[in-house]
Scaffold this motif. Structure first.
Motif, PDB file in Angstrom:
ATOM      1  N   ARG A  20       0.834  -1.209   0.000  1.00  0.00           N
ATOM      2  CA  ARG A  20       0.000   0.000   0.000  1.00  0.00           C
ATOM      3  C   ARG A  20       0.868   1.257   0.000  1.00  0.00           C
ATOM      4  N   SER A  24       1.136   4.392  -2.965  1.00  0.00           N
ATOM      5  CA  SER A  24       0.540   5.621  -2.432  1.00  0.00           C
ATOM      6  C   SER A  24       1.253   6.860  -2.986  1.00  0.00           C
ATOM      7  N   TRP A  25       0.613   8.017  -2.809  1.00  0.00           N
ATOM      8  CA  TRP A  25       1.226   9.281  -3.198  1.00  0.00           C
ATOM      9  C   TRP A  25       2.586   9.436  -2.522  1.00  0.00           C
TER      10      TRP A  25
END
Length: 143
Positions: A20, A24-25
């Motif tokens: 994750r 993610s950004w």
């Protein structure tokens, strides 16, 4: 790797958290933003990839600042990263920005007491299977 059920579940939690994070950004934005000027640096200077790979952070920033093709984006990365936008998927070719792809996310399951997790621990195996739905292609741009 083989572990007992509890340890295997903890390992799966860590694998899922890492996947994750990589999608993610927090990872995609900065990594893609630094990769762009690094490629431009290689294209616009006599710097070779082996030397670039051995640079410390201060050396890399100095190289970016010394090259006219990377100077402006280098400043944006350091002082305006909040302007960086990331979306999953690819945008039409006429839009601004650039595509960024992750080659893969690590999602291997540990063995549970010597057996494949699909058989011995279906819940953690399902969590790992769900990682396949995470995006690996992104569009990144400066706002």
């Amino acid at each position: 790797m083989s572990a007992d059920r509890e340890t295997a579940a903890s390992l799966v939690d860590l694998v899922c958290a890492e996947a994750r994070l990589h999608t993610s950004w927090d990872n995609v934005g900065p990594v893609s933003a630094v990769r762009r000027p690094a490629c431009q640096l290689l294209d616009n200077t006599p710097l070779d990839p082996d030397r670039l790979a051995r640079m410390t952070d201060p050396q890399l920033w100095s190289a970016f600042d010394s090259c006219a093709a990377t100077r402006a984006e280098s400043a944006m990365i350091r002082y305006e990263l909040h302007r960086l936008q990331v979306t999953a998927g690819r945008a039409p070719a006429d839009s601004s920005g650039w595509d960024f792809s992750l080659r893969k996310t690590y999602s291997s399951a540990p063995l549970v007491e010597g057996q494949r997790s699909e058989v011995s621990a279906p819940e953690p195996a399902a969590e790992l299977d769900a990682l396949r739905s995470l995006p690996t292609k992104f569009r990144v741009w400066w706002r």
